[in-house]
Structure formats: C-alpha cells, structure tokens
Design an enzyme around this catalytic site. Sequence first.
Site, PDB file in Angstrom:
ATOM      1  N   SER A 713       0.804  -1.227   0.000  1.00 44.09           N
ATOM      2  CA  SER A 713       0.000   0.000   0.000  1.00 44.09           C
ATOM      3  C   SER A 713       0.835   1.275   0.000  1.00 44.09           C
ATOM      4  O   SER A 713       0.302   2.358  -0.218  1.00 44.09           O
ATOM      5  CB  SER A 713      -0.933   0.018   1.227  1.00 44.09           C
ATOM      6  N   LYS A 756      -7.020   3.414   8.394  1.00 48.24           N
ATOM      7  CA  LYS A 756      -6.161   4.451   7.814  1.00 48.24           C
ATOM      8  C   LYS A 756      -6.861   5.813   7.831  1.00 48.24           C
ATOM      9  O   LYS A 756      -6.214   6.843   8.081  1.00 48.24           O
ATOM     10  CB  LYS A 756      -5.786   4.063   6.381  1.00 48.24           C
TER      11      LYS A 756
END
Length: 830
Positions: A713, A756
Amino acid sequence: MGAFEKDNITFQDVEGQETEMIPLLSSEEEDQLNKEPVPEDMPILPLRNNVLFPGVVIPITVGRDKSIQLIKDTYNQGDKTIGVVAQKDVDIEDPVEKDLNRIGTVARILKVLQMPDGNTTAIIQGKKRFKIKEITQKEPYFKAQGEEYEESYVSKSDEEFNALIDSLRDLSLDIIKKSPNLPSDASFAIKNIESPTFLVNFVASNLSTDVQQKQKYLETSDIFQRASDVLEVLSNELQKQELKNKIQDKVKTDLDKQQRDYFLNQQLKTIQEELGGNPNEQAINELKKKAEKKDWPQEAKEAFEKEVAKLNRMNPAVPEYSIQLNYLEFMTDLPWNEISDDNLKLKQAEKVLDEDHYGLEKVKERIIEHLAVLKLKQNNESPILCLVGPPGVGKTSLGRSVARALNRSYVRMSLGGLRDEAEIRGHRKTYIGAMPGRIMSNIKKAKTSNPVFVLDEIDKVSGNTISGDPSSALLEVLDPEQNYEFYDNYLEINYDLSKVLFIATANTLSSVHPALRDRLEVIDISGYLVEEKVEICKRHLIPKQLEKHGVKKNQVTFRKNIIEEIIEGYTREAGVRMLEKHVASVIRSKAKYIATGEDYNKVVSKEDLTRILGPRKISRNEAIQIDNPGVVTGLAWTAVGGEILFVESSLSRGKGSLTLTGNLGTVMKESANLAFEYLKSHTEELDINPDIFKYWNVHIHVPEGATPKDGPSAGVTIFTALASIFTQRKIKTKTAMTGEITLRGKVLPVGGIKEKILAAKRAKITDIIISSENEKDINDIPEKYIKGLKFHYVDEMIEVVDLALHKNKVKNAMKLERPLLEKKDQQVAE
C-alpha cells in the site's frame, strides 16, 4: 523343559520292568572306550530327533522297519556295536546316503524293551566318535566302513580349562535348581561326573537345542571350544529361566492380591448392607433418578441404559468402575434439549447493548436482526459470528453483553495456543484420565443448550501438529450444516450445537484456516476515534475503575481535555485497554490521599498526569508543513489500528543507484523498485531529463527504522516522493495517500481503509488520495468518521502527481544535470 531333556537322565520302569539306574561313565572307562578301534564294518542307525555323544546313555524309540531289524539283528549278536548318525533333515522318513551326516558315534546297545503299544525301545550308550568312510550296504539297512575322528585333549593341569568346566558344572546345577520340571537326580548325575570330556558331552546331549546345533558340537574336535559353546548356551538358558520364574512369581502375586481383594470386597458389601445400603448402588440410583427427568433424544437414552447396565455388572474395586461412573455423571449433567427463553423485546435488548458498549453499531444491528428472526419464525438456530479487530476494542466483552441482552447463559473458551485436537473433540473414554472436549465441558457449565459461546482468539489456534489439527476440528463446531450432530470422542453420542450462538473473536483473519473462515459471518470492528474514546472513558471506564477502587464519583473528576491528553499523550492503540490502565493509575493515586485524609485536588490536572504517568510518552503524529521536496505522507495499517508514515527521498551525485532503508520488507522494496522504473519510463510526462538518472543516486528512507514495515500500500506514496524529488516540486500540505501500484501505472485498491482514515483524521489530514476501487469502502464508513476529509479517487499513477504536488518548483531548487566534467568530455569527443 528348560535347558535339559528329562528323559535323558533317568529311565522309569516300563510295564512290569524294574527301575534301572544307568551307571555314569568313569574316567577309566572313558579312556578304555577311546582306545577301542573303530569297527571296519558296522550297521548304521539314523537318528531323526537327537544326536548321540560319547559316554552318554539315551533311550530311542525304534519305529522304522529297517531300524527295528537292525536293532534285533545286532542285539542278538554278541558284539551289539552299531554306528549312530543324525539325519540332516528330521522330516525325511526314509533317508538315503546323502541325508546322513558323516560324523557320528560308535554305540553299544544296552537293552531292548518291547512297549505295550507295540513299539520297540532301545537303550544305547555312545562310545567314541567316528567318521563314515564308505557306505558298504544299503539294504535291509545301512552298513558302513568307519574311521577314527580326531579328538583334541586338554591337560588336567590347565587352570583355564578347569575353571571353564567348573563354570559349566555350576551353571548346569543352577539351571536344574531353578527349573521345577527337571528331576533332582539330574543334579546328582552332574555332581558325580568326574571326566571333563564326559561332562561336556553329557550337558551338550541334554541341551534343548535343535539337532543341527548338537551335530555342530559333536563335530567340534577342540574340547575347549566345545565347552565354551555349551557354556554360552547355558548362560542364555539361565537368564531365560530366571525371567520366566520372575514372571510366574508376579502372576502368582497378582492372583493372590485379586483373590484377597475379592474376599475383602465381599465382606465390605455385607457390612454396608447391614449399615443400610451400598454407596455404589446409591450412586447408580441417583443417576437413574436424574435420567428420568431428562428430555434427551432416544439415542442418548438407550446409550445411558446400556452403560448403566454395564456399570451394575462391574466390580467397584476395578479402575474401570470410576471411569464408567464419571462418564454417566457427565451424560446426566449435560443440558439435553434444555433451552432458555430468549428476550424477544427488541427495544429492551438494544438498550442493554447500548448500556454496555459505545459504538459497534454493526454488531448490535446483527444481534437485533437475529432477535427479529427469532420473534417471527420461532427458530432456535443461531448464526456464527466472527468479530475481527485490533486488541482492546471490546470484542470479548461484547459476548457477555450479547448474552445479557438475549437473556442467555454465557460461556467463554480461549483458543490462544490451542494445539491438541482432543481439546475440542475430547479423548476416548477407554484411556486412563480421559476427559470430554472443552466444547462439551462448557455446554455442561452453561446448563442450557443455547448459550452465547465466545470462542476467543480463534486466529491464535495452532495448525496441524503431532496432536492433530485443532482448526480442522473446529470446522464441525462452526458449520451450521453439521453442528446439529456434533460428535465428542468422550461422549460418543451426537449432540446438537445448532442452538448455540457462537461468537468468535480475532485480531486478523490472515492466520485463520480458509475453510474455517468460510463458515464465519465476519463483522469488522475498527479502532475508535478520539471522540469515541472520550465517550467510552466517561461512560464506562471511569465509573468502572471508581467502583473497583472504592472511590465515590464526587471525589475524583476527569475533564474532557484531561481524557484527551491521556489518549493522545500516553496511549497508541486502536482500543481502550491501555487507556483504562492509565485511568486506574490516576484513581489509585487519588485514593491514597482520600485514605490518608490529606488535602488534594479533586479535579485531575495535566500536572497530575506528569507526576503519576510521567512525561508525555507519545508525540503528536500530525501532518507537518514540509518545505523540501521528496517527503510525502502515507497511510499504514497496524495491528493496533491505522498510522501515518513519512516517506523521505534524497539525491546525491553518483552512478544512478537506488538505496532503500528503514527496515523495509520484500514487498515494500519491490514497490520502490517498481515506482523508480515507472518514473524513468515516463520522464516526458513529468518533464524530467532522462540523462540525469545516470549521474544521481536515489536514497529512500521510511523513519522509525526499528519498526519492520512491509506491504504494497506504500507504492503510490514512494512514487510520489520520487516524482517530487526529481521534479523539485513539494507536496501539498495536509495531503496523504495509500494504494498499490503496477508497472502499467495503475493504482490498485488496498485494505484497512477505515483504520487508515481514522489515523488521517487524528493527524489532521484534510486530503486523501486513494484508488477509485476503494470508493465503496469509503461509502461503508459512517459520516462522522469522514467529516472534514476530502477524498481524491485515482486510477493512474500520473494523476497522483497533479493532485499531490504543487505546480511550481521550490525555491533554491537543485539543478539536476550532468556533471561539468562529463560535458567537457563529450565536447572533446565531438
């Protein structure tokens, strides 16, 4: 029979014959026999099951016609001398020349007896060994020409040989003494044998070895070697006899003990009946009374009656009795078809769930849905839920809250470190110490067949080990199509688990068996916002710790800014476990002043936090103003929730190498290489001189080098950092990003979006760049979590550059060009 053959030592009277003791061979007689010459032509008697040694007297039963005629012809003559040889194969009925051994013994017929059954028995004595030189006659019986067979003698003064003979004699006597089947006159014979050679021959003849072994002893010329071989066999025989006697003594002792126990038990039974009843019978009657009240299936009822009947037939003194009794007690203690009434008042259940936990709307909604189905369909089958989230978010405690809301029993089973399949399925009751599995033990503890059953830490179950595979054993437990007839090895009867509401908890699904994961209804529980933690602390943690420490509500006060300071300055977690510990520390400090009667400030201040908890341990992880190019903010997922991280890049003159630091994993390094290659292949779109890659080294670093980092990511973040440093355009303030990249320039979706986003919100990020395919994940997040955030959805990596970087270069931008020396060299070449 032991080491010796009984019939070779004494001969009892046979049908009217008087008992006759055969005299032992003396040394003088032995010398005289050795001096006699071997007859040039003598009848040969084949022996099937024995070997005749010099000096030894043996009875033989003569059954073959040829042998009977040989014995009669020779016995009626005055000489009575024959040659005796053993057959090579004892199974041959009519041997020919090749079936006979060449070495035998010259013998004399002492007596011939006619037995009542018609058989003829001859008693013969060996004289000396001989070797067949030539067969001279085959019919009606064998005759042969014999010759001397060499014999070695040992001096009577040889100490080693004399010691060997003494050992042989002692071992023989010891074996006879320890063998109850051997007569006492055998030891008398051995004690009175004077000649060492005759003693060796006598013992060898009476050994219970096969014919081939005895023939080997007969053919051994060296008397010392023959004695050694016989001694070795005797040693083995003595060890076997001692072991046999030991086993027989032990069996006799065990039998005596069993008889004694039986006698005492019969007496005890009589005394108990006089005193008013047998406690064993009372226990069985109590089991039967409990069984009458049970509403159990027909299969269980039949099994109970069969096992009770077996218990009645058992002796209470045997170990199996207590095993059987424990099994029946376990059967009657199980809540067969005992169902508690569910609380079907949806509003009241929802209120209970809200009282115990703040947030967790998805879980609460699923429980209310289950209650609605129960109310409409009256179906007791329960779902199998799995709560997945970081530590401390309330997964385990939620199970107890659900049980309270449904008005059900609550049981919890920790699966952390479970490595034995028998912990799930139980042990077979035939083993000593066998126990039921923990599933059935907890059902017994719940006392109902429909409890809320929490399987805690299902992701910590060990895989396939030498003790089985516990995760595979859980498949039957957690499969609605199978668990209505769960089989426990100890119970040995199917039990219905379909009414149990199983709630599994896990920190991650990555380590859960794929087949097991497929059977679970997964509900993700993400970390809490600061605002949510403040509410949880005010509503639940502070009242709980005040009560736990005996402090009243008006004696300690936590203001909102103090709770936020504890959360942001002393904890880094997705849940509230560490927050609760710090609250407890503060309350304990205040409790000391209350107990001693000292003056104190009821309102907790920041100075109190510094004094009690120490200086602030965690700095604010916020987006910072970055004036230099090459530094980009990324978003990461961890086991304790989301985090922001910075990707830093720098350039230095060199030969175009790429250096990666910061404790990066393999996947993250591959993402960096991929981003660098994509940047070099798209220099025109980014207005970068392609030649500079040859003369500038690139260094990428991710801070907090002690912390391992990995995953795809960060790909888009690394690419943006490289684009920023090579274009000398700085990143826009309060912008963060996450996404996987490909060599074709695509931005792919990633996981952990909610964690996140919470990390970005805590860090006061305003703009977030993510893949377009992650838009569906954003839509599933409640509005309060994403309020104040602006999302930019991208499909191509090039789009990120325009969204994340300023259009103009920074002041005092680096001049990225070839070194001056390279330019001069090129001009000279031209």
